[in-house]
Design a protein around this motif. Structure first.
Motif, PDB file in Angstrom:
ATOM      1  N   PRO A   6       0.784  -1.239   0.000  1.00 52.52           N
ATOM      2  CA  PRO A   6       0.000   0.000   0.000  1.00 52.52           C
ATOM      3  C   PRO A   6       0.813   1.284   0.000  1.00 52.52           C
ATOM      4  N   SER A   7       2.081   1.211   0.385  1.00 54.42           N
ATOM      5  CA  SER A   7       2.918   2.412   0.437  1.00 54.42           C
ATOM      6  C   SER A   7       4.377   2.005   0.307  1.00 54.42           C
ATOM      7  N   ALA A   8       5.217   3.000   0.021  1.00 51.66           N
ATOM      8  CA  ALA A   8       6.651   2.733  -0.074  1.00 51.66           C
ATOM      9  C   ALA A   8       7.203   2.269   1.266  1.00 51.66           C
ATOM     10  N   ALA A   9       6.730   2.879   2.357  1.00 52.58           N
ATOM     11  CA  ALA A   9       7.198   2.482   3.684  1.00 52.58           C
ATOM     12  C   ALA A   9       6.842   1.028   3.970  1.00 52.58           C
ATOM     13  N   ALA A  10       5.622   0.628   3.602  1.00 47.36           N
ATOM     14  CA  ALA A  10       5.200  -0.758   3.817  1.00 47.36           C
ATOM     15  C   ALA A  10       6.030  -1.721   2.980  1.00 47.36           C
ATOM     16  N   ALA A  11       6.399  -1.297   1.765  1.00 45.60           N
ATOM     17  CA  ALA A  11       7.189  -2.157   0.893  1.00 45.60           C
ATOM     18  C   ALA A  11       8.597  -2.394   1.437  1.00 45.60           C
ATOM     19  N   LEU A  12       9.136  -1.407   2.163  1.00 43.54           N
ATOM     20  CA  LEU A  12      10.480  -1.544   2.737  1.00 43.54           C
ATOM     21  C   LEU A  12      10.476  -2.252   4.087  1.00 43.54           C
ATOM     22  N   ALA A  13       9.318  -2.314   4.726  1.00 43.84           N
ATOM     23  CA  ALA A  13       9.231  -2.867   6.078  1.00 43.84           C
ATOM     24  C   ALA A  13       9.685  -4.316   6.122  1.00 43.84           C
ATOM     25  N   GLY A  14      10.534  -4.610   7.096  1.00 43.22           N
ATOM     26  CA  GLY A  14      11.033  -5.957   7.266  1.00 43.22           C
ATOM     27  C   GLY A  14      12.150  -6.344   6.316  1.00 43.22           C
ATOM     28  N   VAL A  15      12.522  -5.430   5.439  1.00 37.14           N
ATOM     29  CA  VAL A  15      13.564  -5.711   4.434  1.00 37.14           C
ATOM     30  C   VAL A  15      14.820  -4.889   4.696  1.00 37.14           C
ATOM     31  N   ILE A  16      14.645  -3.602   4.979  1.00 37.13           N
ATOM     32  CA  ILE A  16      15.777  -2.692   5.124  1.00 37.13           C
ATOM     33  C   ILE A  16      16.398  -2.819   6.509  1.00 37.13           C
ATOM     34  N   GLN A  17      17.729  -2.920   6.535  1.00 43.23           N
ATOM     35  CA  GLN A  17      18.480  -2.996   7.786  1.00 43.23           C
ATOM     36  C   GLN A  17      19.730  -2.130   7.679  1.00 43.23           C
ATOM     37  N   ASP A  18      20.280  -1.747   8.819  1.00 44.25           N
ATOM     38  CA  ASP A  18      21.542  -1.012   8.836  1.00 44.25           C
ATOM     39  C   ASP A  18      22.648  -1.848   8.197  1.00 44.25           C
ATOM     40  N   GLY A  19      23.562  -1.161   7.516  1.00 40.80           N
ATOM     41  CA  GLY A  19      24.756  -1.812   6.993  1.00 40.80           C
ATOM     42  C   GLY A  19      24.559  -2.610   5.724  1.00 40.80           C
ATOM     43  N   GLN A  20      23.412  -2.497   5.078  1.00 41.42           N
ATOM     44  CA  GLN A  20      23.146  -3.298   3.891  1.00 41.42           C
ATOM     45  C   GLN A  20      23.828  -2.753   2.639  1.00 41.42           C
ATOM     46  N   LEU A  21      23.952  -3.644   1.643  1.00 39.31           N
ATOM     47  CA  LEU A  21      24.361  -3.271   0.299  1.00 39.31           C
ATOM     48  C   LEU A  21      23.095  -3.151  -0.536  1.00 39.31           C
ATOM     49  N   LEU A  22      22.836  -1.940  -1.045  1.00 35.48           N
ATOM     50  CA  LEU A  22      21.643  -1.673  -1.836  1.00 35.48           C
ATOM     51  C   LEU A  22      22.032  -1.222  -3.234  1.00 35.48           C
ATOM     52  N   ALA A  23      21.148  -1.478  -4.200  1.00 41.14           N
ATOM     53  CA  ALA A  23      21.282  -0.912  -5.535  1.00 41.14           C
ATOM     54  C   ALA A  23      20.050  -0.085  -5.823  1.00 41.14           C
ATOM     55  N   VAL A  24      20.250   1.074  -6.453  1.00 41.14           N
ATOM     56  CA  VAL A  24      19.152   1.994  -6.745  1.00 41.14           C
ATOM     57  C   VAL A  24      19.209   2.376  -8.215  1.00 41.14           C
ATOM     58  N   GLY A  25      18.090   2.201  -8.922  1.00 37.46           N
ATOM     59  CA  GLY A  25      18.045   2.495 -10.347  1.00 37.46           C
ATOM     60  C   GLY A  25      18.008   3.979 -10.631  1.00 37.46           C
ATOM     61  N   GLY A  26      18.185   4.306 -11.900  1.00 37.64           N
ATOM     62  CA  GLY A  26      18.134   5.698 -12.343  1.00 37.64           C
ATOM     63  C   GLY A  26      19.424   6.143 -12.993  1.00 37.64           C
ATOM     64  N   PHE A  27      19.311   7.230 -13.734  1.00 29.79           N
ATOM     65  CA  PHE A  27      20.451   7.837 -14.434  1.00 29.79           C
ATOM     66  C   PHE A  27      20.305   9.331 -14.263  1.00 29.79           C
ATOM     67  N   GLY A  28      21.157   9.930 -13.441  1.00 29.57           N
ATOM     68  CA  GLY A  28      20.893  11.303 -13.041  1.00 29.57           C
ATOM     69  C   GLY A  28      19.651  11.293 -12.179  1.00 29.57           C
ATOM     70  N   LEU A  29      18.668  12.086 -12.563  1.00 24.15           N
ATOM     71  CA  LEU A  29      17.373  12.063 -11.890  1.00 24.15           C
ATOM     72  C   LEU A  29      16.313  11.345 -12.717  1.00 24.15           C
ATOM     73  N   CYS A  30      16.716  10.798 -13.858  1.00 23.24           N
ATOM     74  CA  CYS A  30      15.781  10.125 -14.756  1.00 23.24           C
ATOM     75  C   CYS A  30      15.558   8.686 -14.302  1.00 23.24           C
ATOM     76  N   GLY A  31      14.326   8.351 -13.991  1.00 22.35           N
ATOM     77  CA  GLY A  31      14.002   6.982 -13.651  1.00 22.35           C
ATOM     78  C   GLY A  31      14.417   6.562 -12.258  1.00 22.35           C
ATOM     79  N   ILE A  32      14.504   7.501 -11.331  1.00 21.42           N
ATOM     80  CA  ILE A  32      14.837   7.115  -9.963  1.00 21.42           C
ATOM     81  C   ILE A  32      13.548   6.748  -9.215  1.00 21.42           C
ATOM     82  N   PRO A  33      13.601   5.803  -8.294  1.00 16.86           N
ATOM     83  CA  PRO A  33      12.424   5.441  -7.502  1.00 16.86           C
ATOM     84  C   PRO A  33      12.215   6.441  -6.364  1.00 16.86           C
ATOM     85  N   GLU A  34      11.585   7.568  -6.665  1.00 20.58           N
ATOM     86  CA  GLU A  34      11.502   8.696  -5.737  1.00 20.58           C
ATOM     87  C   GLU A  34      10.846   8.331  -4.400  1.00 20.58           C
ATOM     88  N   ALA A  35       9.710   7.648  -4.468  1.00 13.62           N
ATOM     89  CA  ALA A  35       8.990   7.318  -3.240  1.00 13.62           C
ATOM     90  C   ALA A  35       9.775   6.335  -2.382  1.00 13.62           C
TER      91      ALA A  35
END
Length: 235
Positions: A6-35
């Motif tokens: 239902p929300s970006a916060a709900a989608a991250l819940a239980g997944v995000i932790q301190d110290g993780q390795l993350l990948a984030v899409g986008g090129f400049g500001l084009c196509g970034i997952p803003e929410a």
């Protein structure tokens, strides 16, 4: 399996932790997952290592996480539009692993394809090759690059069906498919969700097998970079 949250916060819940390795899409500001980036900011997660072509701009995109010191290290190609990034890096407050743009894309693609490493001529004889294995093939020297396997991938697509099959739009396709493929857990922000069967098979750019969670953001801000020019004295 319900992949829609239902929300970006709900989608991250239980997944995000301190110290993780993350990948984030986008090129400049084009196509970034803003929410999703905003929700990551709001989560307070810290000591993150983030794989992204660039680090947003001051106050937007990944720049928000730099301002709150949530990012410990960036694995990037281009960082020239973020003054806070520059300040932290030059002050020794932020680690940086510079990676040529094509090499970065291939490291993500290799991670998604189950290829542990590959050889490339790019970067041989430069600081990029320091500490890495090199080998000669057909009279040319190559550098071995390891695949990237982020624990969490945050990507942006245009449309998704309920099974997570994705359609990207124009240049927002950029790094997003490779990021989505590489993540052990992939969360995708989309502008439209359609029923299963609504997407023509030939129009599916990435199959839903790579996607674990989906969140709708129907009206993203979609900022663009602005060219700035310094006038010459007396000009």
């Amino acid at each position: 399996m319900n992949k829609i949250y239902p929300s970006a916060a709900a989608a991250l819940a239980g997944v995000i932790q301190d110290g993780q390795l993350l990948a984030v899409g986008g090129f400049g500001l084009c196509g970034i997952p803003e929410a999703l980036i905003q929700a990551l900011h709001d989560s307070g997660a810290k000591n993150l290592t983030v794989i992204s072509n660039n680090a947003g701009v001051d106050g937007f995109g990944l720049g928000k996480l730099l301002e709150t010191r949530q990012i410990r290290k960036m694995i990037s190609s281009y960082v020239g539009e973020n003054k806070e990034f520059e300040r932290q890096y030059l002050a020794g407050e932020l680690e940086l692993e510079f990676t040529p743009q094509g090499t970065l894309a291939e490291r993500l693609r290799a991670g998604g394809a189950g290829i542990p490493a590959f050889f490339t001529r790019t970067g041989y004889g430069t600081m990029i090759a320091e500490g890495k294995e090199t080998r000669e093939f057909d009279g040319h020297m190559y550098v071995m690059e390891r695949a990237l396997l982020p624990e969490v991938a945050l990507a942006k697509a245009w449309r998704a069906d309920r099974s997570g099959n994705l359609q990207f739009r124009l240049t927002a396709r950029n790094f997003n498919p490779a990021v989505a493929m590489a993540g052990k857990t992939t969360i995708v922000e989309v502008e439209e969700i359609v029923e299963n069967g609504a997407l023509e098979p030939d129009s599916v750019h990435l199959p839903g097998i790579y996607v674990h969670r989906i969140v709708l953001n129907a009206h993203p801000e979609k900022r663009i970079e602005k060219r700035t020019i310094t006038e010459k004295a007396g000009g």
